[in-house]
Design an enzyme around this catalytic site. Structure first.
Site, mmCIF file in Angstrom:
data_model
loop_
_atom_site.group_PDB
_atom_site.id
_atom_site.type_symbol
_atom_site.label_atom_id
_atom_site.label_comp_id
_atom_site.label_asym_id
_atom_site.label_seq_id
_atom_site.Cartn_x
_atom_site.Cartn_y
_atom_site.Cartn_z
ATOM 1 C CE LYS A 38 3.911 6.308 1.183
ATOM 2 N NZ LYS A 38 4.809 5.170 1.011
ATOM 3 C CB SER A 69 -2.505 -2.307 0.231
ATOM 4 O OG SER A 69 -2.989 -1.055 0.652
HETATM 5 N N1 PMP Z 1 -0.727 0.511 0.678
HETATM 6 C C1 PMP Z 1 -0.740 1.391 -0.324
HETATM 7 C C2 PMP Z 1 -1.924 1.421 -1.252
HETATM 8 C C3 PMP Z 1 0.360 2.248 -0.519
HETATM 9 O O1 PMP Z 1 0.356 3.117 -1.537
HETATM 10 C C4 PMP Z 1 1.466 2.153 0.372
HETATM 11 C C5 PMP Z 1 2.665 3.032 0.179
HETATM 12 N N2 PMP Z 1 3.355 2.837 -1.021
HETATM 13 C C6 PMP Z 1 1.442 1.208 1.395
HETATM 14 C C7 PMP Z 1 0.305 0.415 1.527
HETATM 15 C C8 PMP Z 1 2.615 0.947 2.320
HETATM 16 O O2 PMP Z 1 3.065 1.978 3.126
HETATM 17 P P1 PMP Z 1 4.587 2.177 3.469
HETATM 18 O O3 PMP Z 1 5.250 2.824 2.278
HETATM 19 O O4 PMP Z 1 4.565 3.101 4.655
HETATM 20 O O5 PMP Z 1 5.236 0.880 3.767
#
Ligand code: PMP
Length: 358
Positions: free
Chosen positions: A52, A294
């Site tokens: 991010k 994630s």
């Molecule tokens: N994994 C984590 C830990 C995140 O903080 C985010 C963003 N909120 C994402 C994945 C996903 O990224 P995006 O917002 O580009 O879809």
């Protein structure tokens, strides 16, 4: 193998912000099946520790260029954490006050990190879900004339992934096979931005999107309502709280809608949070790659794809952040603070143990 040496980057960076991006693509050597090659794009290498940072710097710099953000104006945003940490870093470096709204269900280390970086953090009740923290940020912006970063709607989100993340993938796989690219979504910036480029430049690469099994809002087919500013006007009925922090808010973000409408992904696969946690642990303990829930969840789906992928297939998996952001969460459940039996036995195996026990 010779002694390792390094050369430096050969330049002096004018600001911490100039170190964002160009994250490494790293081979998985032990935990993936032998008939495939699996790589991870490791976003923890960003200075704020997550993917991010890319969006944070672009939202602020695009608004500066276009005169939408005035010097010294307060920035406000709703975030599950990583965007807040990225924005806090950018605002600290550039001198903007920052107010973050965040549901009180997200890990406490996230709050403390943002405050450490100089931001104010306004907590919203978890019962109001993502929609609650989102509405709070909007209200604060309207009431005070603050700049709302709008990560869920702004074109500056997917654009930065088109201009950085995707270009890095193309460069790293130049002349190489790339059969699958696997990602989850939070705002959808990563999949929409990278999807645009891969569909154009690597049309043979299959894009696999994943979401939490108990909050499969894209898979549900239910169409979320939005207002004329593309902001959600309701909480999605298929949403349930899930352990994959940073993924899948309780609405379908406008930024993600581009990937849905443009058919940027070939398959959408649900993943159970528990599988994400166990793969994150294996990445750390067996590969030395320390990523969050994630990342583990995205990797879990890559391992599922790998099982039936043809021999020689090449997979690239997005790992969005560092595991250090999850010390107080289920990711670290069962990781002892005190010495374990085994550690006590090691400790007592040499003579100084007599002195220690007195
Ligand atoms: N994994 C984590 C830990 C995140 O903080 C985010 C963003 N909120 C994402 C994945 C996903 O990224 P995006 O917002 O580009 O879809």
């Amino acid at each position: 193998m010779g002694t390792r040496t390094t050369e430096g980057r050969g330049k002096l960076h004018a600001s911490i912000l100039d170190t964002i991006g160009n994250t490494p693509t790293v081979r998985i050597n032990k935990i993936a099946p032998d008939h495939v090659d699996v790589y991870v794009k490791f976003e923890a290498f960003n200075p704020g520790g997550s993917v991010k940072d890319r969006l944070a710097v672009n939202i602020i710099e695009a608004a500066e260029r276009e005169g939408r953000l005035k010097p010294g104006q307060t920035v406000v945003e709703a975030t599950s954490g990583n965007t807040g940490i990225g924005l806090a870093m950018v605002c600290a470096a550039k001198g903007y006050p920052l107010v973050i709204t965040m549901a009180d269900s997200f890990s406490v280390e996230r709050r403390r990190l943002m405050r450490f970086l100089g931001a104010k953090v306004v907590l919203t009740p978890r019962a109001l879900k993502g929609f609650g923290m989102y509405s709070k940020a909007k209200e604060l912006a309207e009431k005070n004339g603050w700049f709302l970063a709008s990560q869920f709607e702004t074109p500056d989100n997917a654009d930065i992934h088109q201009n950085t993340t995707a270009r890095e993938i193309l460069a790293d796989f130049d002349g190489e096979r790339l059969d699958y690219w696997v990602t989850g979504y939070g705002t959808g910036g990563t999949v929409s931005g990278v999807g645009r480029v891969l569909r154009e430049s690597r049309p043979d690469t299959k894009i696999i999107l994943t979401e939490p099994a108990n909050a499969a809002i894209v898979g549900s087919g239910y169409v979320n309502t939005r207002n004329e500013a593309n902001q959600p006007t309701e909480s999605h009925p298929s949403f349930e709280p899930h352990p994959i922090q940073g993924w899948t808010p309780d609405f379908i973000p406008f930024v993600l809608q581009e990937a849905m409408d443009g058919a940027y992904y070939d398959e959408l696969l649900p993943v159970a949070g528990a599988d994400g946690i166990s793969w994150s642990r294996r990445l750390a303990a067996e590969e030395g790659i320390f990523t969050g829930i994630s990342g583990g969840s995205t990797f879990a789906i890559a391992m599922q794809i790998a099982q039936t992928a043809p021999k020689g297939s090449v997979l690239l998996v997005m790992l969005p952040d560092t595991g250090e952001r999850y010390l107080s969460t289920p990711l670290f459940e069962g990781i002892a603070e005190e010495m374990t039996e085994e550690e006590i036995a090691i400790s007592q195996s040499t003579p100084s143990a007599q002195m220690e026990t007195g």
